[in-house]
Design an enzyme around this catalytic site. Structure first.
Site, PDB file in Angstrom:
ATOM      1  CG  HIS A 162      -0.219  -0.272   2.514  1.00 56.11           C
ATOM      2  ND1 HIS A 162       0.661   0.638   3.058  1.00 56.11           N
ATOM      3  CD2 HIS A 162      -0.222  -1.330   3.351  1.00 56.11           C
ATOM      4  CE1 HIS A 162       1.134   0.165   4.192  1.00 56.11           C
ATOM      5  NE2 HIS A 162       0.640  -1.048   4.383  1.00 56.11           N
ATOM      6  CG  HIS A 206       4.398  -1.700   1.929  1.00 58.08           C
ATOM      7  ND1 HIS A 206       3.088  -2.084   1.972  1.00 58.08           N
ATOM      8  CD2 HIS A 206       5.030  -2.385   2.908  1.00 58.08           C
ATOM      9  CE1 HIS A 206       2.919  -2.971   2.936  1.00 58.08           C
ATOM     10  NE2 HIS A 206       4.082  -3.169   3.521  1.00 58.08           N
ATOM     11  CE  LYS A 247      -0.122   0.677  11.171  1.00 66.11           C
ATOM     12  NZ  LYS A 247       0.116  -0.698  10.881  1.00 66.11           N
ATOM     13  CD  GLN A 290       9.043  -4.866  11.427  1.00 73.82           C
ATOM     14  OE1 GLN A 290       8.563  -5.981  11.535  1.00 73.82           O
ATOM     15  NE2 GLN A 290       8.848  -4.125  10.353  1.00 73.82           N
ATOM     16  CB  VAL A 322       1.851   6.711   4.379  1.00 74.85           C
ATOM     17  CG1 VAL A 322       0.931   7.312   3.324  1.00 74.85           C
ATOM     18  CG2 VAL A 322       3.316   6.917   3.984  1.00 74.85           C
ATOM     19  CG  MET A 347      -1.480   4.297   4.306  1.00 81.50           C
ATOM     20  SD  MET A 347      -2.572   3.977   2.932  1.00 81.50           S
ATOM     21  CE  MET A 347      -2.800   5.639   2.325  1.00 81.50           C
ATOM     22  NE  ARG A 390      -2.399  -8.469  10.594  1.00 80.64           N
ATOM     23  CZ  ARG A 390      -1.138  -8.518  11.003  1.00 80.64           C
ATOM     24  NH1 ARG A 390      -0.528  -7.424  11.404  1.00 80.64           N
ATOM     25  NH2 ARG A 390      -0.476  -9.657  11.009  1.00 80.64           N
TER      26      ARG A 390
HETATM   27  O1  PAF Z   1       7.151  -5.277   8.443  1.00 80.06           O
HETATM   28  C1  PAF Z   1       7.079  -6.337   7.779  1.00 80.06           C
HETATM   29  O2  PAF Z   1       6.391  -6.422   6.762  1.00 80.06           O
HETATM   30  C2  PAF Z   1       7.850  -7.562   8.244  1.00 80.06           C
HETATM   31  O3  PAF Z   1       7.851  -7.668   9.627  1.00 80.06           O
HETATM   32  C3  PAF Z   1       9.282  -7.636   7.682  1.00 80.06           C
HETATM   33  C4  PAF Z   1      10.147  -6.489   8.176  1.00 80.06           C
HETATM   34  C5  PAF Z   1       9.238  -7.619   6.157  1.00 80.06           C
HETATM   35  C6  PAF Z   1       9.947  -8.952   8.116  1.00 80.06           C
HETATM   36  O4  PAF Z   1       9.240 -10.058   7.664  1.00 80.06           O
END
Ligand code: PAF
Length: 283
Positions: A34, A37, A149, A153, A176, A184, A187
């Site tokens: 989306h 990304h 977002k 992570q 975004v 965005m 899910r």
């Molecule tokens: O954020 C994501 O889409 C995933 O956690 C990633 C970083 C691609 C690892 O699989």
């Protein structure tokens, strides 16, 4: 743009680009792309000579009761989008290509993975750090792009790269949002029209928090209670509401510097997360 499915192919293509003197950018994704990304890909295309987008729904970061099978897989649409944005290569491996044998070696980052999303998703961050290490080793990019977002992570990956002296730069790009404020997410497509409206409570709770901090409130407990009330008004099932240090993700009780406010809820059957960086100079 080329689409490759094997590690050998991606290595060959990247080696050729590097021989030509190119700076290599990597955008790791699980597909279902989306505009969030899209912003990562655009930044890589702007800053690098060769942009690799990896598309891999990584099984090791899903718990046994999570949505691995249901996770959207839309390679054709994703490929068209990547091409339109100027990506050079899509790496779309199979699970067997990435995990040909039982995985005995894991990368784990301690302390910032146990709380927040980690509390309800045991093993999730171990899967993320392990697959990202694999992707970093396979692609050997100069820079990898992640979205704010998934704030936890991003913080975990940054820490892993620092702690393990991984030879690449991590760029974390802003969230975004849709025009009405919804962050965005892949899910979002699961939300019914009514749930989609109710999902605005995440960004509303965070914006309220920021406004209150700007107005001089510093006590996190009171701010968290106010955010929870906004979420509960929309019958969102709360996983967590937290105000933390943006780097260590440790809870902050009294706000005296930049903080990160985070929320995670389930609306209907869909788990949604959002966050907002709140600086001292916001107004
Ligand atoms: O954020 C994501 O889409 C995933 O956690 C990633 C970083 C691609 C690892 O699989």
């Amino acid at each position: 743009m080329i689409i490759v499915h094997t590690i050998d192919e991606v290595r060959q293509a990247v080696q050729a680009a590097r021989k030509a003197g190119g700076r290599i950018g990597l955008v790791p994704t699980m597909g279902a792309l989306h505009a969030g990304h899209g912003s990562l890909i655009e930044q890589s295309v702007a800053e690098c000579d060769f942009t690799v987008v990896s598309i891999f729904v990584n099984p090791t970061q899903f718990g046994p009761t999570e949505d691995l099978d249901k996770y959207p897989r839309t390679l054709d649409a994703d490929a068209a989008y990547c091409e339109q944005l100027g990506s050079d290569l899509i790496f779309a491996p199979s699970a067997d290509e990435m995990y040909p044998a039982e995985q005995w070696t894991w990368v784990m980052t301690e302390n910032i993975t146990e709380g927040l999303c980690g509390a309800n998703r045991p093993g999730h961050f171990r899967g993320v750090t392990t697959v990202c290490t694999k992707l970093f080793n396979i692609v050997q990019a100069d820079i990898a792009y992640f979205g704010q977002k998934d704030a936890q992570q991003a913080a975990v990956i940054r820490r892993m790269v620092t702690d393990l002296n991984m030879p690449l730069e991590i760029c974390v790009c802003p969230i975004v949002r849709e025009d009405d404020g919804l962050a965005m997410s892949s899910r979002n497509r699961y939300l019914s029209a009514d749930e989609r409206k109710r999902a605005l409570c995440l960004s509303q709770a965070l914006t309220h928090c920021k406004e209150q901090v700007v107005a001089g409130k510093t006590e996190s407990a009171a701010l968290i209670a106010e955010m929870m009330a906004i979420l509960e008004q929309q019958s969102a099932e709360i996983d967590y509401v937290s105000i933390v240090d943006p780097d260590t993700l440790e809870p902050v009780e009294q706000i005296a510097g930049p903080v990160l406010a985070l929320v995670a809820v389930t609306i209907g059957k869909t788990r949604l997360i959002d966050n907002l960086l709140i600086g001292l100079n916001d107004n």
